[in-house]
Design a protein around this motif. Sequence first.
Motif, PDB file in Angstrom:
ATOM      1  N   GLN A  66      23.723  33.938  30.375  1.00 35.03           N
ATOM      2  CA  GLN A  66      22.416  33.565  31.574  1.00 35.03           C
ATOM      3  C   GLN A  66      21.788  32.564  30.555  1.00 35.03           C
ATOM      4  O   GLN A  66      21.043  33.123  29.339  1.00 35.03           O
ATOM      5  N   HIS A  67      21.317  31.233  30.838  1.00 36.88           N
ATOM      6  CA  HIS A  67      20.664  30.415  30.030  1.00 36.88           C
ATOM      7  C   HIS A  67      19.269  30.426  30.185  1.00 36.88           C
ATOM      8  O   HIS A  67      19.081  30.460  31.547  1.00 36.88           O
ATOM      9  N   GLU A  68      18.431  30.058  29.330  1.00 35.44           N
ATOM     10  CA  GLU A  68      17.108  30.162  29.711  1.00 35.44           C
ATOM     11  C   GLU A  68      16.586  29.319  30.689  1.00 35.44           C
ATOM     12  O   GLU A  68      15.470  29.472  31.459  1.00 35.44           O
ATOM     13  N   ASP A  69      17.069  28.097  30.915  1.00 38.06           N
ATOM     14  CA  ASP A  69      16.903  27.089  31.980  1.00 38.06           C
ATOM     15  C   ASP A  69      17.623  27.348  33.242  1.00 38.06           C
ATOM     16  O   ASP A  69      17.300  26.687  34.200  1.00 38.06           O
ATOM     17  N   GLY A  70      18.170  28.622  33.239  1.00 36.97           N
ATOM     18  CA  GLY A  70      18.854  28.501  34.486  1.00 36.97           C
ATOM     19  C   GLY A  70      20.560  28.689  34.131  1.00 36.97           C
ATOM     20  O   GLY A  70      20.894  27.914  33.644  1.00 36.97           O
ATOM     21  N   SER A  71      21.140  29.554  34.917  1.00 36.25           N
ATOM     22  CA  SER A  71      22.734  29.092  34.791  1.00 36.25           C
ATOM     23  C   SER A  71      23.337  29.089  36.242  1.00 36.25           C
ATOM     24  O   SER A  71      23.811  30.159  36.818  1.00 36.25           O
ATOM     25  N   PRO A  72      23.087  28.056  36.830  1.00 40.71           N
ATOM     26  CA  PRO A  72      23.624  27.792  38.127  1.00 40.71           C
ATOM     27  C   PRO A  72      25.371  28.080  37.978  1.00 40.71           C
ATOM     28  O   PRO A  72      25.909  27.550  37.382  1.00 40.71           O
ATOM     29  N   CYS A  73      25.534  28.940  39.137  1.00 41.76           N
ATOM     30  CA  CYS A  73      27.150  29.429  39.083  1.00 41.76           C
ATOM     31  C   CYS A  73      27.764  28.670  40.524  1.00 41.76           C
ATOM     32  O   CYS A  73      27.169  29.093  41.511  1.00 41.76           O
ATOM     33  N   PRO A  74      28.748  28.051  40.381  1.00 42.36           N
ATOM     34  CA  PRO A  74      29.557  27.690  41.659  1.00 42.36           C
ATOM     35  C   PRO A  74      29.910  28.822  42.220  1.00 42.36           C
ATOM     36  O   PRO A  74      30.108  30.013  41.717  1.00 42.36           O
ATOM     37  N   SER A  75      29.895  28.740  43.667  1.00 42.30           N
ATOM     38  CA  SER A  75      30.444  29.862  44.314  1.00 42.30           C
ATOM     39  C   SER A  75      31.789  30.182  44.152  1.00 42.30           C
ATOM     40  O   SER A  75      32.701  28.985  44.483  1.00 42.30           O
ATOM     41  N   PRO A  76      32.199  31.531  44.119  1.00 41.17           N
ATOM     42  CA  PRO A  76      33.778  31.731  44.009  1.00 41.17           C
ATOM     43  C   PRO A  76      34.237  31.606  45.292  1.00 41.17           C
ATOM     44  O   PRO A  76      33.635  31.654  46.356  1.00 41.17           O
ATOM     45  N   THR A  77      35.539  31.461  45.341  1.00 37.67           N
ATOM     46  CA  THR A  77      36.361  31.729  46.595  1.00 37.67           C
ATOM     47  C   THR A  77      36.435  33.091  46.825  1.00 37.67           C
ATOM     48  O   THR A  77      36.170  34.084  46.180  1.00 37.67           O
ATOM     49  N   LYS A  78      36.814  33.515  47.941  1.00 34.61           N
ATOM     50  CA  LYS A  78      36.892  34.863  48.469  1.00 34.61           C
ATOM     51  C   LYS A  78      38.253  35.575  47.868  1.00 34.61           C
ATOM     52  O   LYS A  78      38.369  36.806  48.128  1.00 34.61           O
ATOM     53  N   ASP A  79      39.134  34.651  47.140  1.00 40.21           N
ATOM     54  CA  ASP A  79      40.188  35.282  46.605  1.00 40.21           C
ATOM     55  C   ASP A  79      40.221  35.463  45.263  1.00 40.21           C
ATOM     56  O   ASP A  79      40.993  35.739  44.484  1.00 40.21           O
ATOM     57  N   ASN A  80      38.717  35.010  44.592  1.00 40.67           N
ATOM     58  CA  ASN A  80      38.713  35.325  43.027  1.00 40.67           C
ATOM     59  C   ASN A  80      38.407  36.948  42.895  1.00 40.67           C
ATOM     60  O   ASN A  80      37.371  37.237  43.339  1.00 40.67           O
ATOM     61  N   LEU A  81      39.434  37.637  42.543  1.00 40.10           N
ATOM     62  CA  LEU A  81      39.192  38.988  42.337  1.00 40.10           C
ATOM     63  C   LEU A  81      39.264  39.616  40.965  1.00 40.10           C
ATOM     64  O   LEU A  81      39.909  39.075  40.082  1.00 40.10           O
ATOM     65  N   LEU A  82      38.376  40.701  40.660  1.00 38.38           N
ATOM     66  CA  LEU A  82      38.756  41.461  39.440  1.00 38.38           C
ATOM     67  C   LEU A  82      39.378  42.870  39.990  1.00 38.38           C
ATOM     68  O   LEU A  82      38.517  43.365  40.791  1.00 38.38           O
ATOM     69  N   VAL A  83      40.542  43.208  39.943  1.00 39.24           N
ATOM     70  CA  VAL A  83      41.082  44.301  40.512  1.00 39.24           C
ATOM     71  C   VAL A  83      41.275  45.438  39.477  1.00 39.24           C
ATOM     72  O   VAL A  83      41.560  45.398  38.305  1.00 39.24           O
ATOM     73  N   PHE A  84      40.637  46.562  40.129  1.00 40.94           N
ATOM     74  CA  PHE A  84      40.729  47.932  39.402  1.00 40.94           C
ATOM     75  C   PHE A  84      41.959  48.782  39.684  1.00 40.94           C
ATOM     76  O   PHE A  84      41.468  49.143  40.951  1.00 40.94           O
ATOM     77  N   TYR A  85      42.701  48.971  39.187  1.00 39.84           N
ATOM     78  CA  TYR A  85      43.854  49.706  39.687  1.00 39.84           C
ATOM     79  C   TYR A  85      43.397  51.210  39.259  1.00 39.84           C
ATOM     80  O   TYR A  85      43.634  51.596  38.217  1.00 39.84           O
ATOM     81  N   MET A  86      43.458  52.143  40.309  1.00 36.11           N
ATOM     82  CA  MET A  86      43.046  53.584  40.000  1.00 36.11           C
ATOM     83  C   MET A  86      43.792  54.649  40.602  1.00 36.11           C
ATOM     84  O   MET A  86      43.958  54.292  41.941  1.00 36.11           O
ATOM     85  N   PRO A  87      44.487  55.461  39.975  1.00 34.55           N
ATOM     86  CA  PRO A  87      45.278  56.338  40.796  1.00 34.55           C
ATOM     87  C   PRO A  87      44.523  57.569  41.729  1.00 34.55           C
ATOM     88  O   PRO A  87      45.025  58.138  42.589  1.00 34.55           O
ATOM     89  N   ASN A  88      43.345  57.872  41.479  1.00 34.91           N
ATOM     90  CA  ASN A  88      42.594  58.802  42.160  1.00 34.91           C
ATOM     91  C   ASN A  88      41.789  58.207  43.084  1.00 34.91           C
ATOM     92  O   ASN A  88      40.480  57.732  43.020  1.00 34.91           O
ATOM     93  N   LEU A  89      42.258  58.731  44.386  1.00 36.47           N
ATOM     94  CA  LEU A  89      41.503  58.168  45.589  1.00 36.47           C
ATOM     95  C   LEU A  89      40.041  58.769  45.531  1.00 36.47           C
ATOM     96  O   LEU A  89      39.072  58.176  46.164  1.00 36.47           O
ATOM     97  N   GLU A  90      39.704  59.903  45.259  1.00 35.40           N
ATOM     98  CA  GLU A  90      38.458  60.617  45.307  1.00 35.40           C
ATOM     99  C   GLU A  90      37.478  59.730  44.324  1.00 35.40           C
ATOM    100  O   GLU A  90      36.180  59.691  44.752  1.00 35.40           O
ATOM    101  N   GLU A  91      37.804  59.225  43.335  1.00 39.48           N
ATOM    102  CA  GLU A  91      37.353  58.459  42.432  1.00 39.48           C
ATOM    103  C   GLU A  91      36.895  57.250  42.968  1.00 39.48           C
ATOM    104  O   GLU A  91      35.622  56.845  42.683  1.00 39.48           O
TER     105      GLU A  91
END
Length: 137
Positions: A66-91
């Motif tokens: 984050q810049h002290e003067d602000g850090s304008p961020c372009p809106s991501p598309t709905k398909d920009n993803l960070l995927v966490f593959y997790m084996p335990n459904l309860e978690e």
Amino acid sequence: MQYKWPTNLQIAQIRVARPTHQIKEITKFYCDGLGLKKIGSFTGHEGYDGVMIGLPNADYHLEFTQHEDGSPCPSPTKDNLLVFYMPNLEEIEVMQNRLVDMGYNIVSPENPYWEKSGITIEDPDGWRIVLMNTAGI
């Protein structure tokens, strides 16, 4: 001819970095909500503050700046993803409930594949994460 990674070429770590204009909320989402570990931070580095967040004992992590003067961020598309593959459904359910309690709701993914065994949630900047149950794959 396909390039092959040299077997003797070593990489110390991998970092995925992106700007934000709400570093405190991002840190709360990824650390308190997802349970990732804050592995480092800095302030006032040529006008930038930053935080590095990752999985414990992993050589790859996320960096948010984050810049002290602000850090304008372009809106991501709905398909920009960070995927966490997790084996335990309860978690996944525990994590989902914690994020919902923090005010982050499940959203419909653009690609219906992610609904088969996963849930999609937007972080404070609108970037999406998927908690994907590997037992369903």
